[in-house]
Design a protein around this motif. Structure first.
Motif, PDB file in Angstrom:
ATOM      1  N   TYR A  91      -3.345   2.131  -9.704  1.00  0.00           N
ATOM      2  CA  TYR A  91      -2.745   3.458  -9.537  1.00  0.00           C
ATOM      3  C   TYR A  91      -3.861   4.493  -9.637  1.00  0.00           C
ATOM      4  O   TYR A  91      -4.537   4.587 -10.669  1.00  0.00           O
ATOM      5  CB  TYR A  91      -1.700   3.724 -10.626  1.00  0.00           C
ATOM      6  CG  TYR A  91      -0.582   2.717 -10.661  1.00  0.00           C
ATOM      7  CD1 TYR A  91       0.641   2.979 -10.051  1.00  0.00           C
ATOM      8  CD2 TYR A  91      -0.747   1.493 -11.302  1.00  0.00           C
ATOM      9  CE1 TYR A  91       1.667   2.056 -10.079  1.00  0.00           C
ATOM     10  CE2 TYR A  91       0.276   0.558 -11.338  1.00  0.00           C
ATOM     11  CZ  TYR A  91       1.474   0.847 -10.728  1.00  0.00           C
ATOM     12  OH  TYR A  91       2.481  -0.079 -10.760  1.00  0.00           O
ATOM     13  N   THR A  92      -4.029   5.277  -8.599  1.00  0.00           N
ATOM     14  CA  THR A  92      -5.082   6.288  -8.558  1.00  0.00           C
ATOM     15  C   THR A  92      -4.477   7.658  -8.265  1.00  0.00           C
ATOM     16  O   THR A  92      -3.685   7.807  -7.321  1.00  0.00           O
ATOM     17  CB  THR A  92      -6.124   5.945  -7.482  1.00  0.00           C
ATOM     18  OG1 THR A  92      -6.633   4.628  -7.710  1.00  0.00           O
ATOM     19  CG2 THR A  92      -7.279   6.927  -7.507  1.00  0.00           C
ATOM     20  N   ASN A  93      -4.812   8.651  -9.088  1.00  0.00           N
ATOM     21  CA  ASN A  93      -4.318  10.030  -8.897  1.00  0.00           C
ATOM     22  C   ASN A  93      -2.797  10.077  -8.853  1.00  0.00           C
ATOM     23  O   ASN A  93      -2.205  10.747  -7.991  1.00  0.00           O
ATOM     24  CB  ASN A  93      -4.907  10.644  -7.624  1.00  0.00           C
ATOM     25  CG  ASN A  93      -6.413  10.745  -7.660  1.00  0.00           C
ATOM     26  OD1 ASN A  93      -7.002  10.990  -8.707  1.00  0.00           O
ATOM     27  ND2 ASN A  93      -7.054  10.527  -6.515  1.00  0.00           N
ATOM     28  N   CYS A  94      -2.161   9.394  -9.789  1.00  0.00           N
ATOM     29  CA  CYS A  94      -0.692   9.372  -9.841  1.00  0.00           C
ATOM     30  C   CYS A  94      -0.192  10.113 -11.079  1.00  0.00           C
ATOM     31  O   CYS A  94      -0.890  10.207 -12.083  1.00  0.00           O
ATOM     32  CB  CYS A  94      -0.181   7.930  -9.860  1.00  0.00           C
ATOM     33  SG  CYS A  94      -0.456   7.041  -8.309  1.00  0.00           S
TER      34      CYS A  94
ATOM     35  N   THR B 233      -1.733  -1.286  -4.186  1.00  0.00           N
ATOM     36  CA  THR B 233      -2.367  -0.030  -4.564  1.00  0.00           C
ATOM     37  C   THR B 233      -1.389   1.124  -4.393  1.00  0.00           C
ATOM     38  O   THR B 233      -0.584   1.143  -3.454  1.00  0.00           O
ATOM     39  CB  THR B 233      -3.623   0.243  -3.716  1.00  0.00           C
ATOM     40  OG1 THR B 233      -3.260   0.336  -2.337  1.00  0.00           O
ATOM     41  CG2 THR B 233      -4.638  -0.877  -3.881  1.00  0.00           C
TER      42      THR B 233
ATOM     43  N   ASN C  81      -1.584   5.384  -4.454  1.00  0.00           N
ATOM     44  CA  ASN C  81      -2.449   6.556  -4.499  1.00  0.00           C
ATOM     45  C   ASN C  81      -1.623   7.840  -4.374  1.00  0.00           C
ATOM     46  O   ASN C  81      -0.650   7.888  -3.605  1.00  0.00           O
ATOM     47  CB  ASN C  81      -3.476   6.527  -3.359  1.00  0.00           C
ATOM     48  CG  ASN C  81      -4.399   5.331  -3.426  1.00  0.00           C
ATOM     49  OD1 ASN C  81      -4.922   5.003  -4.482  1.00  0.00           O
ATOM     50  ND2 ASN C  81      -4.591   4.665  -2.294  1.00  0.00           N
ATOM     51  N   ASN C  82      -2.002   8.864  -5.137  1.00  0.00           N
ATOM     52  CA  ASN C  82      -1.476  10.235  -4.936  1.00  0.00           C
ATOM     53  C   ASN C  82       0.048  10.283  -4.939  1.00  0.00           C
ATOM     54  O   ASN C  82       0.652  10.980  -4.122  1.00  0.00           O
ATOM     55  CB  ASN C  82      -2.007  10.800  -3.616  1.00  0.00           C
ATOM     56  CG  ASN C  82      -3.499  10.670  -3.472  1.00  0.00           C
ATOM     57  OD1 ASN C  82      -4.254  11.067  -4.357  1.00  0.00           O
ATOM     58  ND2 ASN C  82      -3.945  10.079  -2.363  1.00  0.00           N
TER      59      ASN C  82
ATOM     60  N   CYS D 200      -5.090   9.200 -13.633  1.00  0.00           N
ATOM     61  CA  CYS D 200      -3.634   9.400 -13.655  1.00  0.00           C
ATOM     62  C   CYS D 200      -3.245  10.363 -14.776  1.00  0.00           C
ATOM     63  O   CYS D 200      -4.034  10.639 -15.683  1.00  0.00           O
ATOM     64  CB  CYS D 200      -2.923   8.061 -13.840  1.00  0.00           C
ATOM     65  SG  CYS D 200      -3.049   6.971 -12.398  1.00  0.00           S
TER      66      CYS D 200
ATOM     67  N   ASN E 291       0.849  -1.189   0.000  1.00  0.00           N
ATOM     68  CA  ASN E 291       0.000   0.000   0.000  1.00  0.00           C
ATOM     69  C   ASN E 291       0.888   1.244   0.000  1.00  0.00           C
ATOM     70  O   ASN E 291       1.689   1.433   0.916  1.00  0.00           O
ATOM     71  CB  ASN E 291      -0.917   0.011   1.225  1.00  0.00           C
ATOM     72  CG  ASN E 291      -1.852  -1.180   1.247  1.00  0.00           C
ATOM     73  OD1 ASN E 291      -2.604  -1.410   0.317  1.00  0.00           O
ATOM     74  ND2 ASN E 291      -1.789  -1.972   2.318  1.00  0.00           N
TER      75      ASN E 291
ATOM     76  N   ASP F 126       0.948   5.521  -0.481  1.00  0.00           N
ATOM     77  CA  ASP F 126       0.149   6.742  -0.532  1.00  0.00           C
ATOM     78  C   ASP F 126       1.054   7.959  -0.390  1.00  0.00           C
ATOM     79  O   ASP F 126       1.904   8.010   0.518  1.00  0.00           O
ATOM     80  CB  ASP F 126      -0.901   6.744   0.581  1.00  0.00           C
ATOM     81  CG  ASP F 126      -1.927   7.859   0.426  1.00  0.00           C
ATOM     82  OD1 ASP F 126      -2.064   8.378  -0.701  1.00  0.00           O
ATOM     83  OD2 ASP F 126      -2.577   8.212   1.415  1.00  0.00           O
TER      84      ASP F 126
END
Length: 423
Positions: free
Chosen positions: A223-226, A203, A205-206, A246, A183, A185
């Motif tokens: 991948y979220t908001n990368c 995962t 994130n950011n 992304c 994980n 972040d």
């Protein structure tokens, strides 16, 4: 007698210069204190099962060449924002792989939690050696720099977890190899061959990925908001890879279809491609693929098509299906997003009346320091800064609150409030 010998193995020898030499086994709960810092690791150390090595804020640990710290119990090294903990090479010429690193023998109960921590110049800073359950490694608000590998996971299937938050990973051959149950972040991954190499069960994130000579990722994962920028290849598309909101921009190539068979179970949604110099999408194999979930800052369909390399350029390649009507705008980098390393540059003292010092964990190369008043006017600037330390003289600057920027190649290393007072 045997117990006494065990105790003698870990006796701390305080030299006349205030340093503490350490080596051998840790058979009882032990605390390394700031008062006895720096600690010099002269031989291999092992924290035994059920025991904890606690490191206080402000402690500096210097490790001799080829030495390792084996964790069969617990390592707790939690610094503070103003008093971080350092594990660094004791060499006069530090470089990657000078010391071995932490060897976490998690099948015996080994685990590590570090916060406001700097680790540098190891071969593998954290090596996880076996399968187990629970959280084995937690890194937050830290600077992991100039190691060959930052983290090396266990190669077979695993049940343990690893958490990385608000941390800079700078200048590694590879940041994390054989990653699973990971994980991430709000981390910054910068400079190397690859950032993440391994399984798909994780995962991110950011987070940001830049300056990788191969690709930041060679794996699946979500991948979220990368952001992926200033890489040779922004992203290798792999099976079980999911991209959500992304941005892939200013790379040589944006998305590269690197996997030799169709990447099953992948998805792309609201992912923006922009200004990748050779191709936004580069196909390298012969299967057709639908990438209609990709969006573009470019609005001209012919320009978009020219930035896609597929069967229309080489009949040995497959066809990339896309939608030119999906338009997007890159989010602003801003002060927070554009800071290369928010934790690795310290200012002391602040406030100050005569002079202050900036200490960087990263070598500065032709950087510029700028000081602005509350009206946004520049009151002082220092150019062509190279090295790890910058001294800022007050000169005749009035007492007030200022904003300090430290820039390199139009990227912000630091943006913070600086207070000048009168004695």
């Amino acid at each position: 007698m045997k117990k006494l010998l065990h105790i003698l193995i870990i006796i701390l020898s305080i030299t006349a210069y205030g340093q503490t030499n350490v080596s051998g086994g840790i058979f009882s709960n032990t605390t390394w204190t700031k008062a006895n810092s720096p600690y010099i690791v002269t031989g291999d150390i092992a924290v035994y099962p059920g025991k904890t090595l606690t490191v206080e804020p402000g402690v500096i640990v210097k490790v001799n060449d080829d030495r390792r710290i084996i964790i069969r119990g617990a390592l707790i090294a939690r610094g503070t924002v103003n008093d971080s903990i350092q594990f660094i090479s004791n060499s006069s010429t530090p470089a990657k792989s000078k010391w071995v690193g932490f060897q976490i023998e998690n099948n015996l109960g080994g685990r590590a939690k570090v916060e406001y921590f700097k680790g540098s110049h190891a071969y593998i800073l954290f090596k996880i050696t076996a399968n187990s359950t629970g959280e084995v490694l937690n890194i937050s608000h830290s600077s992991i720099i100039n190691n060959y590998y930052a983290i090396y996971g266990y190669e077979s299937m695993t049940s343990f977890t690893v958490s990385l938050t608000n941390t800079l990973f700078y200048d590694h051959f590879r940041v994390y190899t054989h990653c699973k149950n990971l994980n991430i972040d709000s981390c910054i991954f910068k400079k190397g061959a690859e950032a993440i190499h391994g399984d798909s069960n994780f995962t991110v994130n950011n987070s940001e990925f830049s300056e990788f000579t191969s690709s930041p990722t060679r794996t699946g994962g979500t991948y979220t908001n990368c952001k992926f920028y200033h890489n040779t290849n922004g992203l290798y598309l792999f099976p079980q890879q999911h991209l959500i909101n992304c941005e892939i921009f200013n790379n040589t190539n944006g998305i590269v279809l690197y996997y030799d068979t169709f990447p099953e179970n992948f998805s792309i949604s609201n992912t923006c491609l922009s200004n990748n110099t050779s191709y936004d999408i580069k196909h390298m194999y012969n299967y057709n693929i639908d990438l209609s979930g990709v969006s573009w800052t470019e609005t001209d369909p012919s320009v978009i098509a020219n930035k896609i390399y597929d069967a229309y350029d080489d009949i040995n390649m497959g066809i990339v299906n896309f939608s030119a009507s999906n338009n997007c705008t890159l989010s602003p980098m801003g002060i927070t997003d554009n800071i290369k390393n928010p934790t690795a540059i310290k200012i002391f003292p602040n406030p100050f009346s005569t002079q202050t010092t900036l200490q960087s964990d990263i070598y500065l190369n032709n950087a510029t320091l700028s000081l602005y008043n509350s009206f946004g006017q520049s009151v002082k600037q220092i150019k062509n800064i190279s090295g790890y330390t910058v001294t800022l003289q007050r000169d005749d600057i009035p007492s007030s609150v200022y904003i300090l920027h430290l820039n390199d190649n139009n990227e912000i290393y630091l943006s913070t409030k600086l207070i000048i007072t009168d004695k």
